[in-house]
Enzyme design. Structure first.
Site, PDB file in Angstrom:
ATOM      1  N   ARG A   1       0.867  -1.169   0.000  1.00 54.93           N
ATOM      2  CA  ARG A   1       0.000   0.000   0.000  1.00 54.93           C
ATOM      3  C   ARG A   1       0.907   1.223   0.000  1.00 54.93           C
ATOM      4  O   ARG A   1       1.984   1.204   0.603  1.00 54.93           O
ATOM      5  CB  ARG A   1      -0.880   0.048   1.248  1.00 54.93           C
ATOM      6  CG  ARG A   1      -1.808  -1.136   1.423  1.00 54.93           C
ATOM      7  CD  ARG A   1      -3.030  -1.022   0.552  1.00 54.93           C
ATOM      8  NE  ARG A   1      -4.108  -1.901   1.014  1.00 54.93           N
ATOM      9  CZ  ARG A   1      -5.223  -2.119   0.337  1.00 54.93           C
ATOM     10  NH1 ARG A   1      -5.406  -1.525  -0.829  1.00 54.93           N
ATOM     11  NH2 ARG A   1      -6.153  -2.931   0.793  1.00 54.93           N
TER      12      ARG A   1
ATOM     13  N   LYS B   1       1.064  -3.345  11.620  1.00 49.97           N
ATOM     14  CA  LYS B   1       0.160  -2.513  12.419  1.00 49.97           C
ATOM     15  C   LYS B   1      -0.895  -1.861  11.534  1.00 49.97           C
ATOM     16  O   LYS B   1      -2.086  -1.872  11.853  1.00 49.97           O
ATOM     17  CB  LYS B   1       0.969  -1.449  13.158  1.00 49.97           C
ATOM     18  CG  LYS B   1       0.173  -0.598  14.132  1.00 49.97           C
ATOM     19  CD  LYS B   1       1.040   0.494  14.751  1.00 49.97           C
ATOM     20  CE  LYS B   1       2.232  -0.074  15.485  1.00 49.97           C
ATOM     21  NZ  LYS B   1       3.043   0.990  16.143  1.00 49.97           N
TER      22      LYS B   1
ATOM     23  N   ASP C   1      -6.532  -1.764   9.385  1.00 50.75           N
ATOM     24  CA  ASP C   1      -7.095  -1.407   8.076  1.00 50.75           C
ATOM     25  C   ASP C   1      -6.805   0.036   7.683  1.00 50.75           C
ATOM     26  O   ASP C   1      -7.675   0.759   7.175  1.00 50.75           O
ATOM     27  CB  ASP C   1      -8.610  -1.665   8.062  1.00 50.75           C
ATOM     28  CG  ASP C   1      -8.937  -3.144   8.209  1.00 50.75           C
ATOM     29  OD1 ASP C   1      -8.473  -3.932   7.382  1.00 50.75           O
ATOM     30  OD2 ASP C   1      -9.636  -3.498   9.184  1.00 50.75           O
TER      31      ASP C   1
ATOM     32  N   LYS D   1       9.889   3.654   8.791  1.00 53.66           N
ATOM     33  CA  LYS D   1      10.366   4.246  10.047  1.00 53.66           C
ATOM     34  C   LYS D   1      11.636   5.030   9.771  1.00 53.66           C
ATOM     35  O   LYS D   1      12.390   4.706   8.848  1.00 53.66           O
ATOM     36  CB  LYS D   1      10.662   3.146  11.084  1.00 53.66           C
ATOM     37  CG  LYS D   1      10.590   3.631  12.522  1.00 53.66           C
ATOM     38  CD  LYS D   1       9.147   3.881  12.938  1.00 53.66           C
ATOM     39  CE  LYS D   1       9.039   4.318  14.388  1.00 53.66           C
ATOM     40  NZ  LYS D   1       7.619   4.443  14.799  1.00 53.66           N
TER      41      LYS D   1
ATOM     42  N   HIS E   1      -7.284  17.747  15.184  1.00 48.96           N
ATOM     43  CA  HIS E   1      -7.587  17.663  16.596  1.00 48.96           C
ATOM     44  C   HIS E   1      -7.606  16.189  17.048  1.00 48.96           C
ATOM     45  O   HIS E   1      -8.191  15.341  16.385  1.00 48.96           O
ATOM     46  CB  HIS E   1      -8.952  18.292  16.893  1.00 48.96           C
ATOM     47  CG  HIS E   1      -8.969  19.782  16.742  1.00 48.96           C
ATOM     48  ND1 HIS E   1      -9.234  20.410  15.538  1.00 48.96           N
ATOM     49  CD2 HIS E   1      -8.731  20.774  17.637  1.00 48.96           C
ATOM     50  CE1 HIS E   1      -9.182  21.715  15.699  1.00 48.96           C
ATOM     51  NE2 HIS E   1      -8.870  21.967  16.962  1.00 48.96           N
TER      52      HIS E   1
ATOM     53  N   TYR F   1      -6.759   8.477  30.288  1.00 52.37           N
ATOM     54  CA  TYR F   1      -8.003   7.829  29.844  1.00 52.37           C
ATOM     55  C   TYR F   1      -8.382   6.649  30.733  1.00 52.37           C
ATOM     56  O   TYR F   1      -9.564   6.429  31.004  1.00 52.37           O
ATOM     57  CB  TYR F   1      -7.881   7.401  28.388  1.00 52.37           C
ATOM     58  CG  TYR F   1      -7.877   8.568  27.424  1.00 52.37           C
ATOM     59  CD1 TYR F   1      -8.975   9.418  27.330  1.00 52.37           C
ATOM     60  CD2 TYR F   1      -6.771   8.832  26.626  1.00 52.37           C
ATOM     61  CE1 TYR F   1      -8.975  10.499  26.458  1.00 52.37           C
ATOM     62  CE2 TYR F   1      -6.760   9.911  25.749  1.00 52.37           C
ATOM     63  CZ  TYR F   1      -7.862  10.747  25.675  1.00 52.37           C
ATOM     64  OH  TYR F   1      -7.856  11.819  24.816  1.00 52.37           O
TER      65      TYR F   1
ATOM     66  N   ARG G   1      -9.763   8.127  33.907  1.00 55.96           N
ATOM     67  CA  ARG G   1     -11.058   8.742  33.610  1.00 55.96           C
ATOM     68  C   ARG G   1     -12.174   7.698  33.563  1.00 55.96           C
ATOM     69  O   ARG G   1     -13.333   8.003  33.849  1.00 55.96           O
ATOM     70  CB  ARG G   1     -10.976   9.500  32.287  1.00 55.96           C
ATOM     71  CG  ARG G   1     -12.166  10.387  31.979  1.00 55.96           C
ATOM     72  CD  ARG G   1     -11.938  11.158  30.695  1.00 55.96           C
ATOM     73  NE  ARG G   1     -10.789  12.051  30.794  1.00 55.96           N
ATOM     74  CZ  ARG G   1     -10.314  12.759  29.773  1.00 55.96           C
ATOM     75  NH1 ARG G   1     -10.878  12.657  28.574  1.00 55.96           N
ATOM     76  NH2 ARG G   1      -9.276  13.567  29.942  1.00 55.96           N
TER      77      ARG G   1
ATOM     78  N   LYS H   1      -7.446  14.609   5.664  1.00 56.43           N
ATOM     79  CA  LYS H   1      -7.834  16.019   5.808  1.00 56.43           C
ATOM     80  C   LYS H   1      -6.964  16.908   4.924  1.00 56.43           C
ATOM     81  O   LYS H   1      -7.453  17.826   4.260  1.00 56.43           O
ATOM     82  CB  LYS H   1      -7.705  16.441   7.275  1.00 56.43           C
ATOM     83  CG  LYS H   1      -7.941  17.930   7.516  1.00 56.43           C
ATOM     84  CD  LYS H   1      -7.662  18.307   8.960  1.00 56.43           C
ATOM     85  CE  LYS H   1      -7.792  19.814   9.178  1.00 56.43           C
ATOM     86  NZ  LYS H   1      -7.509  20.196  10.572  1.00 56.43           N
TER      87      LYS H   1
ATOM     88  N   ARG I   1     -13.384  -2.590  15.905  1.00 62.00           N
ATOM     89  CA  ARG I   1     -13.452  -3.535  14.788  1.00 62.00           C
ATOM     90  C   ARG I   1     -12.207  -4.422  14.726  1.00 62.00           C
ATOM     91  O   ARG I   1     -12.312  -5.643  14.533  1.00 62.00           O
ATOM     92  CB  ARG I   1     -13.610  -2.763  13.474  1.00 62.00           C
ATOM     93  CG  ARG I   1     -13.703  -3.651  12.247  1.00 62.00           C
ATOM     94  CD  ARG I   1     -13.896  -2.841  10.971  1.00 62.00           C
ATOM     95  NE  ARG I   1     -12.778  -1.951  10.717  1.00 62.00           N
ATOM     96  CZ  ARG I   1     -12.703  -1.128   9.664  1.00 62.00           C
ATOM     97  NH1 ARG I   1     -13.714  -1.072   8.804  1.00 62.00           N
ATOM     98  NH2 ARG I   1     -11.658  -0.348   9.493  1.00 62.00           N
TER      99      ARG I   1
END
Length: 532
Positions: A120, A148, A153, A160, A243, A296, A299, A421, A491
């Site tokens: 890819r 990874k 997907d 690297k 973001h 996280y 939290r 983006k 997923r």
């Protein structure tokens, strides 16, 4: 000088690994003892060991499930031929270039970029600054990136980069010179570009270095290209970043743990109650990944009882506040002497806890300490923190290892969103904010009108909930990123569970993840064929 070096992994492999790679997979000539793993394997050998073991399972399945009219020998040649293409590192760029330091001294800088796979494109992978960087490490990390990306997907090949420096020993001006020169050297060899090779931050680098690289590319080789700033990801928002990218890897670690700790089947196998609430955890490394993983997890009800760092380890059975520790580290540059905890009196890697989250360097858990790990779950926030020998010990001891190629894939997932983006040249959500708000207001008015007509009342006020009001304008860019990351991890986690069942792997999630990744990459090569 820079040279393009073909870098097959075979040369440095052990005899057992070469045997495994060269024979047809259905004939498992190498004994399980010979492939049991060794702490002395290099990082790239360690990754290749995991791949070859998964190849044995996957290739047998692919050979047996091939076209019925095709002779078994031909199927075996095709399957093993494709795996011979998948495993080696495609390209390894090794370079050194001069740096004139602020004091007038001129030194040479060693740097590397590996492109493991172009099944890819573009290739994708972080860029690290560390005194421990080596060609072997970069090659291993590039291979991990290939698997990874396939696991979650994300349509990239693995790559690297690494520069052998201690960034704390260089001034800001010197770091900028190094980064921009490295970008130019990558450019000259065709190792940088939105459709070719897209670096991202890693150890010792961040938004600042990504800005220098993207600016260098846009002002030189990418001049005139509207997609130039998509040549790297992990940029600040003002430079085309997205973001949620800074916290993405840590958030992904949380999602990976959440995926399995709420799976009653796996929790029963390791004798742990499902759910995060009340679970204790220890994190190794309190950099970007360790910090956000801790935030996280806390939290969502878990309790951080220990943190390991270079300058020391701290412990508090009642819990460590990640925000307070973050502020303390920012102010003092260390975690030792943090007033919210005590210095640890034991090796926290082997301390009593429910979850261990290694977020530092590779090869931290070895055969020397794996027998003493008390955590029921090991979530690999770092790349390659567990050696092959240690992994087998942990699985045999009924420890659930959530592998790096899934656990820390949040970073590359959100990097993919940033890349999209940049190519689309519009922020996610910008085109729909006003429409979504007006549509939701019309929905509320419609409900109110229906109620008034039904009950024959002049006015029946509708009071939307606070949660609805937060979403009345639709999803923000951060909402979309968080939702997309959560969906991706959920997923991919289900795919790993399916592979565990399909290959009868017990609790060996790493083997299952590699099987998933290899199946996907094999399918790409099988369908595309070879150019010549």
């Amino acid at each position: 000088m820079a040279g393009l070096i073909r870098a097959p992994v075979w040369r440095s492999l052990s005899t057992a690994a070469k045997c495994r790679a060269s024979v047809v997979v259905s004939s498992r000539a190498c004994s399980s003892q010979a492939l049991s793993g060794d702490d002395n394997l290099s990082f790239s050998e360690m990754v290749t060991r995991f791949v070859l073991e998964a190849k044995g399972r996957v290739a047998d399945k692919l050979i047996q499930s091939g076209p019925a009219r095709e002779p078994i020998e031909e199927r075996s040649k095709r399957v093993n031929g494709i795996f011979n293409v998948i495993i080696p590192c495609n390209h390894m760029l090794s370079m050194n270039f001069p740096l004139k330091r602020d004091n007038g001294e001129t030194i040479m800088i060693d740097a590397y970029r590996a492109q493991h796979s172009q099944h890819r494109t573009p290739c994708k992978g972080g860029m690290r600054y560390s005194a421990d960087v080596s060609a072997d490490e970069v090659k291993a990390l590039a291979a991990l990136m290939t698997y990874k990306c396939a696991m979650v997907d994300v349509p990239f090949g693995g790559a690297k980069a690494g520069i052998r420096i201690d960034p704390s020993q260089y001034s800001l001006t010197e770091l900028e010179k190094i980064t921009r020169r490295f970008a130019m050297e990558l450019n000259k060899k065709g190792f940088l570009g939105p459709g070719v090779d897209v670096p991202a931050p890693d150890m010792g680098t961040g938004e600042r270095e990504m800005t220098w690289m993207s600016d260098t590319y846009a002002m030189t080789f990418g001049h005139g290209s509207m997609n130039a700033y998509a040549c790297v990801t992990g940029k600040p928002i003002t430079q085309g970043g997205i973001h949620g990218r800074v916290s993405a890897t840590g958030r992904g670690v949380f999602h990976s743990i959440d995926q399995f700790i709420n799976n009653s089947s796996f929790m029963s196998k390791i004798d742990l109650e499902p759910g995060l609430k009340g679970k204790t955890f220890i994190v190794q490394g309190f950099g970007n990944v360790g910090l956000h993983s801790t935030r996280y997890l806390v939290r969502h009800g878990a309790r951080c009882i220990g943190v390991l760092e270079r300058d020391g380890s701290i412990y508090n059975a009642a819990g460590i506040d990640p925000r307070e520790l973050e502020l303390y580290k920012l102010e003092h540059g260390k975690i030792s002497d943090f007033p919210g905890a005590e210095p640890a009196q034991e090796d926290l890697l082997t301390a009593e806890c429910d979850i261990l989250v290694p977020c530092a360097n590779e090869k931290q858990i070895t055969s020397a300490n794996a027998h003493n790990i008390k955590a029921k779950i090991i979530a690999e926030g770092a790349n390659g923190p567990t050696t092959a020998a240690a992994h087998r010990i942990l699985v045999e001891r009924n420890r659930l290892v959530i592998p790096d190629m899934f656990c820390n894939a949040g970073g590359v997932t959100v990097s993919y969103f940033e890349w999209l983006k940049n190519l689309n040249h519009v922020s996610f959500g910008r085109l729909t904010f006003k429409y979504e708000r007006e549509s939701n207001e019309h929905l509320l008015n419609s409900v109110q009108t229906c109620l008034e007509q039904h009950f024959n009342e002049d006015r029946i006020p509708i009071y939307p909930t606070a949660e609805f009001m937060k979403r009345i304008s639709g999803a923000s860019e951060k909402d979309i990123v968080h939702s997309g990351l959560a969906f991706t991890m959920e997923r991919s986690g289900k795919q790993i569970v399916n592979a565990v069942n399909a290959y009868d792997l017990g609790i060996d999630l790493r083997a299952a993840a590699y099987c998933c990744a290899l199946e996907k990459i094999y399918t790409v090569y099988r369908d595309a064929g070879l150019t010549f």
